[in-house]
Design a protein around this motif. Structure first.
Motif, short mmCIF file in Angstrom:
data_model
loop_
_atom_site.label_atom_id
_atom_site.label_comp_id
_atom_site.label_asym_id
_atom_site.label_seq_id
_atom_site.Cartn_x
_atom_site.Cartn_y
_atom_site.Cartn_z
N LEU A 203 1.11 -0.92 -0.54
CA LEU A 203 0.11 -0.29 0.12
C LEU A 203 1.39 1.42 -0.30
CD1 LEU A 203 -2.99 1.11 0.25
CD2 LEU A 203 -3.01 1.13 3.16
N ARG A 204 0.44 2.54 -0.52
CA ARG A 204 1.18 3.15 -0.65
C ARG A 204 0.13 4.23 -1.18
NH1 ARG A 204 2.41 6.73 -5.19
NH2 ARG A 204 1.78 5.74 -6.80
N VAL A 205 -0.14 5.87 -0.14
CA VAL A 205 -0.87 6.79 -0.29
C VAL A 205 -0.15 7.92 -0.79
CG1 VAL A 205 -2.14 8.38 1.16
CG2 VAL A 205 -2.00 5.80 1.81
N ALA A 206 -0.86 8.49 -1.62
CA ALA A 206 -0.79 9.81 -2.59
C ALA A 206 -1.17 10.72 -2.51
CB ALA A 206 0.00 10.03 -4.22
N PHE A 207 -0.62 11.95 -2.33
CA PHE A 207 -0.86 13.64 -1.96
C PHE A 207 -1.20 14.77 -2.92
CE2 PHE A 207 -1.55 11.14 2.49
CZ PHE A 207 -2.30 10.80 2.58
N GLU A 208 -1.55 14.74 -3.15
CA GLU A 208 -1.33 16.52 -4.17
C GLU A 208 -1.28 17.58 -3.00
OE1 GLU A 208 -2.37 18.31 -8.31
OE2 GLU A 208 -3.93 17.06 -7.47
N VAL A 209 -0.32 18.66 -3.17
CA VAL A 209 0.07 19.41 -2.95
C VAL A 209 0.46 20.43 -2.90
CG1 VAL A 209 1.10 17.72 -0.14
CG2 VAL A 209 2.37 18.25 -2.08
N ASP A 210 0.12 21.47 -2.86
CA ASP A 210 1.07 22.99 -3.70
C ASP A 210 2.17 23.01 -3.24
OD1 ASP A 210 -1.50 23.84 -4.37
OD2 ASP A 210 -1.12 25.12 -2.29
N ASP A 211 3.32 22.55 -2.49
CA ASP A 211 4.33 22.87 -2.83
C ASP A 211 5.64 21.44 -2.12
OD1 ASP A 211 7.88 22.86 -2.15
OD2 ASP A 211 6.42 25.49 -1.01
N SER A 212 5.53 20.83 -2.96
CA SER A 212 6.65 19.63 -2.61
C SER A 212 7.71 19.03 -1.20
CB SER A 212 6.34 18.23 -3.68
OG SER A 212 6.18 18.21 -4.65
N ARG A 213 8.61 19.83 -1.94
CA ARG A 213 9.80 20.55 -1.21
C ARG A 213 9.17 20.63 0.73
NH1 ARG A 213 13.41 20.06 -5.10
NH2 ARG A 213 12.35 20.80 -6.98
N ALA A 214 8.52 22.00 0.49
CA ALA A 214 7.95 22.55 1.83
C ALA A 214 7.15 21.62 3.00
CB ALA A 214 7.07 23.60 1.20
N VAL A 215 6.34 20.57 2.23
CA VAL A 215 5.73 19.97 2.70
C VAL A 215 7.15 18.35 3.47
CG1 VAL A 215 4.03 17.79 2.41
CG2 VAL A 215 3.49 20.46 1.76
N THR A 216 7.74 17.93 1.99
CA THR A 216 8.40 17.16 2.47
C THR A 216 9.59 16.84 3.93
OG1 THR A 216 8.86 16.24 0.60
CG2 THR A 216 10.51 15.52 1.39
N GLU A 217 9.84 18.29 3.99
CA GLU A 217 10.83 18.97 4.79
C GLU A 217 9.60 19.29 6.50
OE1 GLU A 217 12.03 23.09 4.24
OE2 GLU A 217 13.17 22.25 2.59
N ARG A 218 9.04 19.61 5.97
CA ARG A 218 7.65 19.20 7.30
C ARG A 218 7.60 17.80 7.96
NH1 ARG A 218 3.17 23.39 4.98
NH2 ARG A 218 2.38 21.52 4.87
N LEU A 219 7.01 17.26 6.57
CA LEU A 219 7.07 15.84 7.04
C LEU A 219 8.16 14.82 7.80
CD1 LEU A 219 4.42 14.40 4.23
CD2 LEU A 219 3.56 15.03 6.90
N VAL A 220 9.23 15.51 7.60
CA VAL A 220 10.81 14.94 7.69
C VAL A 220 10.56 14.99 9.40
CG1 VAL A 220 12.66 15.34 7.15
CG2 VAL A 220 11.47 14.56 6.09
N ALA A 221 10.31 16.59 9.20
CA ALA A 221 10.48 17.50 10.78
C ALA A 221 10.06 16.94 12.21
CB ALA A 221 10.82 18.51 10.16
N ALA A 222 8.61 15.83 11.17
CA ALA A 222 7.41 15.52 12.24
C ALA A 222 7.70 14.42 12.52
CB ALA A 222 6.09 15.73 11.24
N GLY A 223 9.13 13.35 11.80
CA GLY A 223 9.61 11.88 11.98
C GLY A 223 9.15 10.94 10.89
N ALA A 224 9.21 12.03 9.89
CA ALA A 224 8.93 10.79 8.23
C ALA A 224 9.81 11.03 8.35
CB ALA A 224 7.94 10.83 7.94
N ARG A 225 10.58 9.63 6.84
CA ARG A 225 11.45 8.74 6.40
C ARG A 225 11.53 9.81 5.56
NH1 ARG A 225 15.00 5.24 4.07
NH2 ARG A 225 13.19 3.73 4.28
#
Length: 84
Positions: A15-37
């Motif tokens: 299973l893989r979930v995909a989300f459309e976002v306005d800014d992939s780079r910023a969202v990636t940084e926020r998710l990593v800061a919140a604990g995602a790898r």
């Protein structure tokens, strides 16, 4: 095929979930800061979206993607749909 484009190898579980976002780079940084790898950084795909791959909680594999073409450009392409 998506694994190969986004990461360069097979990495996704069943299973893989995909989300459309306005800014992939910023969202990636926020998710990593919140604990995602981060599995793969934001990468331009052949269909002109900017996709990043992450491992989230409970083994959830995530893609965040940003469309680089306008809705009008995408609507003119075969196989692309757009919803208002």
């Amino acid at each position: 095929m998506i694994d190969e484009v986004e990461v360069g190898r097979q990495v996704a579980p069943r299973l893989r979930v995909a989300f459309e976002v306005d800014d992939s780079r910023a969202v990636t940084e926020r998710l990593v800061a919140a604990g995602a790898r981060e599995v793969a950084p934001p990468t331009v795909t052949p269909w002109q979206s900017l996709n990043a791959r992450l491992d989230g909680p409970a083994g959830l594999h995530l893609t965040v993607f940003q469309e680089l073409r306008s809705p009008e450009e995408r609507a003119a392409l075969d196989g692309f749909g757009t919803d208002a």
